[in-house]
Design an enzyme around this catalytic site. Structure first.
Site, PDB file in Angstrom:
ATOM      1  NE  ARG A 181      -7.256  -6.032   5.860  1.00 31.29           N
ATOM      2  CZ  ARG A 181      -7.967  -5.519   6.878  1.00 31.29           C
ATOM      3  NH1 ARG A 181      -9.117  -4.893   6.651  1.00 31.29           N
ATOM      4  NH2 ARG A 181      -7.526  -5.616   8.111  1.00 31.29           N
ATOM      5  CB  SER A 230      -1.498  -9.121   7.000  1.00 33.06           C
ATOM      6  OG  SER A 230      -1.463  -8.592   8.303  1.00 33.06           O
ATOM      7  CD  GLU A 300      -4.347  -8.144   4.015  1.00 35.13           C
ATOM      8  OE1 GLU A 300      -3.979  -7.078   4.526  1.00 35.13           O
ATOM      9  OE2 GLU A 300      -4.911  -9.054   4.654  1.00 35.13           O
TER      10      GLU A 300
END
Length: 311
Positions: A181, A230, A300
């Site tokens: 990520r 998410s 995130e």
């Protein structure tokens, strides 16, 4: 937010040959999946890559720049965003070209699911996982987006973008130093396109795989709600949703924002939530998880702008 009309005038005077669209005091909430947030001081939609480069070359150095994409992984705070918000769109940034050797050259504004479909129709395997990623290619490049066993770095050959000086820059995948990520691209890069490498595949089999991904998402995620992707990254060796559940946060409510009952790493705008409600809920979840498990969750979802509206 001060000087709203002045910034539009400054930009128009500094870059008189712009071909893209300038919109002062532009609403950003409609561009986000949460449907919350304040105004952009100035929103710019470039006509193409050359127009974006010209804009950035001539933009006064003191003006902050914030790029956004499809808004699937974004909270725009209630006080809005100062400076210029840049959003790519239109034909110039939405094209997909199939090239020899199972490659696809894709504009940064192409939705990830459209990339997956184009690859399937061309008989190119290895990119079906993009069907499970909300958002567009530019965001996938910025955060090395992934799902269902695949990540952007697995299939990326190179990417192209424009920096704050208006210079067009190309990166090989190795240059981007992608990890979970995360992309190591300079913060000022606005991605404009990317080249992906797939492998030969049967279109029917690839489409069937995409159907399975779609079915799995619909069963496990609140994709029909006002939500983002998410909310928190998975800590090393852990699943964020399990930590949130263990801390007793499933269904937790702050204002009109709620932790999803279906998948507790998703936050939901139940209808009247503010950006502050959603962000405060996320911070409450982080605090409870830290107290219950000792693990500090990392966001995130990207949060931009000013938290409080200035009277």
């Amino acid at each position: 937010m001060s000087g709203l009309p002045d910034l539009a005038t400054r930009v128009a005077q500094a870059a008189p040959d712009l071909r893209g669209r300038l919109a002062p005091k532009a609403e950003l909430a409609p561009f986000t999946w949460f449907r919350v947030g304040g105004l952009a001081e100035l929103l710019f939609s470039p006509a193409d890559e050359a127009d974006l480069a010209y804009f950035l070359q001539n933009l006064p150095a003191d003006v902050p720049v914030t790029p956004i994409g499809l808004g699937s992984n974004l909270i725009v705070r209630d006080g809005g965003v100062e400076g210029v918000v840049i959003r790519l769109g239109g034909k110039a940034f939405g094209e997909i070209a199939v090239e020899e050797g199972c490659r696809l050259r894709v504009g940064a504004a192409v939705p990830d699911m459209r990339l997956a479909k184009a690859a399937a129709e061309a008989g190119i395997g290895g990119l079906a996982f993009f069907r499970g990623i909300p958002g567009a290619v530019g965001g996938a490049l910025r955060m090395n987006a992934g799902a269902h066993g695949g990540e952007t770095r697995d299939v990326l050959v190179c990417a192209r973008g424009v920096n704050r000086k208006g210079e067009i820059v190309e990166f090989a995948v190795e240059d981007l130093r992608m990890t979970y990520r995360h992309s190591g691209a300079p913060d000022d890069i606005i991605f404009t396109s990317a080249l992906f490498q797939g492998r030969p595949g049967d279109p029917a089999e690839i489409l069937a795989e995409m159907d399975r991904i779609t079915e799995a998402r619909e069963k496990a995620q609140p994709i029909r709600e006002k939500t983002g992707g998410s909310t928190f990254k998975n800590p090393q060796g852990e699943k964020a949703w399990q930590l949130i559940d263990r801390a007793g946060c499933r269904g937790l409510v702050v204002g009109d924002a709620q932790v999803s009952e279906l998948h507790c790493n998703f936050l939901i705008n139940r209808g009247e939530a503010t950006a502050a409600d959603i962000e405060n809920l996320g911070e409450e979840v982080r605090a409870r998880v830290k107290a219950a498990t000792g693990v500090e969750l990392q966001w995130e979802i990207k949060r931009i702008g000013v938290k409080n509206v200035t009277p």
